[in-house]
Design a protein around this motif. Structure first.
Motif, PDB file in Angstrom:
ATOM      1  N   SER B 104      41.115  44.168  38.920  1.00 32.10           N
ATOM      2  CA  SER B 104      41.693  45.502  38.798  1.00 32.10           C
ATOM      3  C   SER B 104      43.210  45.477  38.889  1.00 32.10           C
ATOM      4  N   ILE B 105      43.757  44.617  39.753  1.00 34.06           N
ATOM      5  CA  ILE B 105      45.213  44.581  39.860  1.00 34.06           C
ATOM      6  C   ILE B 105      45.810  44.031  38.561  1.00 34.06           C
ATOM      7  N   ALA B 106      45.122  43.034  37.969  1.00 34.72           N
ATOM      8  CA  ALA B 106      45.639  42.435  36.735  1.00 34.72           C
ATOM      9  C   ALA B 106      45.550  43.411  35.564  1.00 34.72           C
ATOM     10  N   LEU B 107      44.375  44.029  35.394  1.00 34.40           N
ATOM     11  CA  LEU B 107      44.238  44.996  34.298  1.00 34.40           C
ATOM     12  C   LEU B 107      45.134  46.207  34.542  1.00 34.40           C
ATOM     13  N   GLY B 177      37.436  52.035  37.625  1.00 38.56           N
ATOM     14  CA  GLY B 177      38.039  53.009  38.529  1.00 38.56           C
ATOM     15  C   GLY B 177      39.283  52.469  39.223  1.00 38.56           C
ATOM     16  N   PHE B 178      39.161  51.270  39.782  1.00 42.65           N
ATOM     17  CA  PHE B 178      40.305  50.680  40.485  1.00 42.65           C
ATOM     18  C   PHE B 178      41.456  50.395  39.531  1.00 42.65           C
ATOM     19  N   THR B 179      41.125  49.938  38.318  1.00 45.04           N
ATOM     20  CA  THR B 179      42.167  49.635  37.339  1.00 45.04           C
ATOM     21  C   THR B 179      42.964  50.890  37.002  1.00 45.04           C
ATOM     22  N   LEU B 180      42.246  51.964  36.663  1.00 44.46           N
ATOM     23  CA  LEU B 180      42.927  53.202  36.272  1.00 44.46           C
ATOM     24  C   LEU B 180      43.772  53.739  37.423  1.00 44.46           C
ATOM     25  N   ASN B 181      43.221  53.670  38.629  1.00 47.21           N
ATOM     26  CA  ASN B 181      43.932  54.190  39.790  1.00 47.21           C
ATOM     27  C   ASN B 181      45.131  53.312  40.147  1.00 47.21           C
ATOM     28  N   SER B 182      44.889  52.014  40.176  1.00 52.22           N
ATOM     29  CA  SER B 182      45.960  51.101  40.569  1.00 52.22           C
ATOM     30  C   SER B 182      47.099  51.122  39.552  1.00 52.22           C
ATOM     31  N   ALA B 183      46.762  51.307  38.274  1.00 54.99           N
ATOM     32  CA  ALA B 183      47.804  51.370  37.243  1.00 54.99           C
ATOM     33  C   ALA B 183      48.818  52.447  37.577  1.00 54.99           C
ATOM     34  N   ALA B 184      48.323  53.582  38.065  1.00 56.13           N
ATOM     35  CA  ALA B 184      49.224  54.691  38.392  1.00 56.13           C
ATOM     36  C   ALA B 184      50.178  54.297  39.521  1.00 56.13           C
ATOM     37  N   GLU B 235      50.885  47.107  46.886  1.00 52.85           N
ATOM     38  CA  GLU B 235      49.758  47.677  46.151  1.00 52.85           C
ATOM     39  C   GLU B 235      48.568  46.714  46.149  1.00 52.85           C
ATOM     40  N   LEU B 236      48.871  45.435  46.005  1.00 51.36           N
ATOM     41  CA  LEU B 236      47.813  44.422  46.028  1.00 51.36           C
ATOM     42  C   LEU B 236      47.073  44.460  47.370  1.00 51.36           C
ATOM     43  N   TYR B 238      46.951  46.991  49.505  1.00 52.12           N
ATOM     44  CA  TYR B 238      46.164  48.223  49.586  1.00 52.12           C
ATOM     45  C   TYR B 238      44.842  48.063  48.854  1.00 52.12           C
ATOM     46  N   LEU B 239      44.933  47.477  47.658  1.00 53.22           N
ATOM     47  CA  LEU B 239      43.752  47.407  46.806  1.00 53.22           C
ATOM     48  C   LEU B 239      42.666  46.524  47.434  1.00 53.22           C
ATOM     49  N   ILE B 240      43.072  45.466  48.114  1.00 53.95           N
ATOM     50  CA  ILE B 240      42.085  44.609  48.786  1.00 53.95           C
ATOM     51  C   ILE B 240      41.221  45.478  49.709  1.00 53.95           C
ATOM     52  N   LYS B 241      41.898  46.378  50.436  1.00 54.39           N
ATOM     53  CA  LYS B 241      41.159  47.207  51.389  1.00 54.39           C
ATOM     54  C   LYS B 241      40.473  48.400  50.729  1.00 54.39           C
ATOM     55  N   TYR B 242      41.167  49.018  49.730  1.00 59.22           N
ATOM     56  CA  TYR B 242      40.547  50.154  49.034  1.00 59.22           C
ATOM     57  C   TYR B 242      39.320  49.726  48.248  1.00 59.22           C
ATOM     58  N   SER B 243      39.244  48.441  47.906  1.00 62.45           N
ATOM     59  CA  SER B 243      38.089  47.989  47.122  1.00 62.45           C
ATOM     60  C   SER B 243      36.799  48.237  47.911  1.00 62.45           C
ATOM     61  N   SER B 244      36.923  48.464  49.238  1.00 67.17           N
ATOM     62  CA  SER B 244      35.726  48.744  50.039  1.00 67.17           C
ATOM     63  C   SER B 244      35.056  50.047  49.595  1.00 67.17           C
TER      64      SER B 244
END
Lengths: 248, 307
Positions: B104-107, B177-184, B235-236, B238-244
């Protein structure tokens, strides 16, 4: 009878209420070195930036080599590859080495192969005396070296005309000489140059014409001897006296 | 470069770097953690290379027996035995957590670069980018996941090529979902980094005849993306934890597995402490990795690492 290389016709430009250029007209032939002088805010830099359309004119026309460069249908990128520009603050690409700075234009704009672009960059760096600094990043160069890279970067595009926007104003005094020397070389190689500068002795020795701008108008113009020795206008005389005192 | 916020961040970075942290200790712990994790996955994927699939490498009974021999340290050995029992099951969750985060972080990055460029340099596209960013940052991530998974029933759109890559296609819904959100969020970090690139850089690029897009591509982005690394690292993490949150759409990642086991054995504190340690190890690894990346791409005179 060939066209002049650069023809500026009644160019005007305002920023809001402030009119920085008022109906400026002049011409340059190939090999001419025209120096713009004048107090700060007199419109010199704006005039330069109108020529390569970093700034758009409000009215008037500019022709390069007979082609109109003002107007909406002109390819500005094509224009800019024919007009080199050297900035007061160098504006070297901070993430690229000296060689990378000079290569980028030939590579991406002229479409040269990597090897050709590299060869051309090394040639240009050698011409400004920086063959040994090709792998240095801008932050590792002195101001004078940065500006010489800036000149090499512009020359690598093989421009018809070079614009110099106060190329030595940001330099420590002891570094000005090396940049002026490179510019003198360029004059001798026959480059057409439009220069904004406060270096009066340089202007005097290389200019084919000097134009004194004040309040957006060309107050006085002529060969260096005439302007320096027999200025017709009080304003010119006062400005020249002040600036030579400052720099001597 | 003279943007005060950015400078403050960079100074903070330098300060943490000069603290003589127990570096060898961190390296040792990292080596143990990743060594165990890799062996664990290898063992379970290859159908029991060293021990039967899902079985611990060391028997928990043996650890408990050690504890019985040293009564003073009994609690410690009991906890270790507990961890040894459940870590194999959690390691599979760690795998999905990493896959979700990395993909998700990459996309998201691929989307974020054009979004941020549009925002800074675009005319009407700047409004489009702003609208996207505000919408995705302004609504709860969990709600976005629910809309994608339950609302749109995303699983039915998974193309045959990707079908079956994961046991549960909900993983794809989570990645989207994570990709679209993280992109923002990434777009915002990159946007502020682009703004801190001196304007003269773009001008100089245009002056040699580069088109605006070329000047952005070859001059502004290489500098801006370097400036963006510290924020992007945030952001990376955050995403590790939000992936929960993927647990709520049935993805068996680390949180979901922990929760499933805890609701079975009722050892919630112990189970979630264990999960917390695993998340912590991932987060520390990620931030170390990004530190190394930042050093690797540093250029003299550019940003914090270049000074």
């Amino acid at each position: 009878m060939s066209d002049p290389l650069l023809r500026v016709e009644r160019v005007s430009k305002s920023y809001g209420d402030e009119q920085v250029l008022r109906e400026i007209s002049f011409e340059m032939d190939r090999g001419d070195v025209t120096v713009l002088i004048g107090p700060s805010g007199s419109g010199k830099s704006t005039m330069l930036r109108c020529v390569n359309r970093l700034t758009e004119v409000d009215s008037g026309e500019i022709y390069l080599d007979g082609e109109r460069v003002t107007g909406p249908d002109v390819d500005v990128n094509e224009l800019r590859r024919q007009v080199g520009m050297v900035f007061q603050d160098f504006n070297l690409f901070a993430h690229l080495t000296a060689r990378g700075n000079v290569m980028l234009g030939p590579r991406q704009v002229l479409g040269l192969s990597k090897e050709e672009a590299r060869r051309r960059a090394d040639e240009q760096l050698a011409l400004v005396g920086l063959a040994d600094q090709a792998d240095s990043y801008p932050a590792e160069l002195s101001g004078g070296q940065k500006q010489r890279v800036g000149i090499a970067r512009a020359l690598a595009m093989e421009p018809k005309l070079m614009l110099f926007d106060e190329p030595t104003s940001a330099l420590d005094p002891e570094l000005i000489g090396e940049v002026l020397e490179v510019m003198r070389d360029l004059v001798e190689r026959g480059m057409t140059m439009l220069v904004v500068t406060h270096e009066m002795s340089f202007a005097r020795s290389v200019a084919s014409e000097i134009m004194f701008l004040d309040g957006g108008r060309i107050v006085e113009r002529g060969p260096p001897e005439q302007l320096f020795e027999r200025p017709e206008h009080d304003r010119t005389a006062t400005f020249l006296r002040r600036i030579t005192q400052l720099h001597s | 470069m003279s943007e005060p916020v950015a400078d403050a961040v960079r100074e903070g970075e330098t300060a943490t770097r000069t603290i003589p942290a127990g570096r060898p200790l961190v390296v040792l712990a990292g080596g143990l953690f990743w060594g165990w994790l890799l062996l664990r996955w290898l063992n379970d994927w290859l159908g029991g290379l060293f021990v039967p699939r899902g079985e611990p490498f060391v028997s928990p009974e043996a650890v408990e027996a050690l504890g019985a021999a040293v009564p003073a340290l009994r609690g410690l050995f009991d906890s270790t035995a507990f961890a040894v029992t459940y870590l194999p099951a959690l390691s599979a969750g760690v795998w999905l957590t990493i896959v979700l985060t990395a993909t998700s972080i990459a996309l998201g990055f691929v989307l974020a670069v054009p979004l941020s460029v549009a925002r800074v340099y675009g005319r009407w596209t700047s409004y489009l980018s702003l609208a996207y960013t505000e919408l995705l940052r302004g609504t709860p991530l969990l709600a976005q996941l629910f809309v994608i998974y339950y609302g749109l029933n995303f699983v039915q759109y998974v193309p045959p090529l990707l079908d079956g890559v994961f046991a549960n296609n909900a993983v794809w819904a989570a990645i989207v979902g994570f990709t679209l959100n993280s992109a923002a969020y990434q777009a915002e970090y990159i946007r502020s980094a682009l703004l801190s690139v001196e304007s003269g850089q773009l001008t100089a690029g245009r002056a040699i005849g580069l088109t605006k897009l070329q000047a952005i591509r070859y001059v502004v982005l290489p500098q801006g993306l370097r400036f963006a690394i510290p924020g992007w690292t945030n952001e990376l993490i955050y995403l590790i934890k939000y992936s929960s949150l993927a647990a709520f759409i049935t993805v068996p990642e680390l949180f979901q597995r922990t929760n499933a086991i805890a609701s079975d054995n009722f050892r919630y504190t112990a189970m979630f402490s264990l999960a917390a340690l695993l998340y912590l190890a991932l987060v520390i690894s990620a931030s170390r990795l990004m530190n190394a990346v930042e050093d690797r791409v540093a250029i003299p005179g550019l940003g914090a690492r270049g000074r």
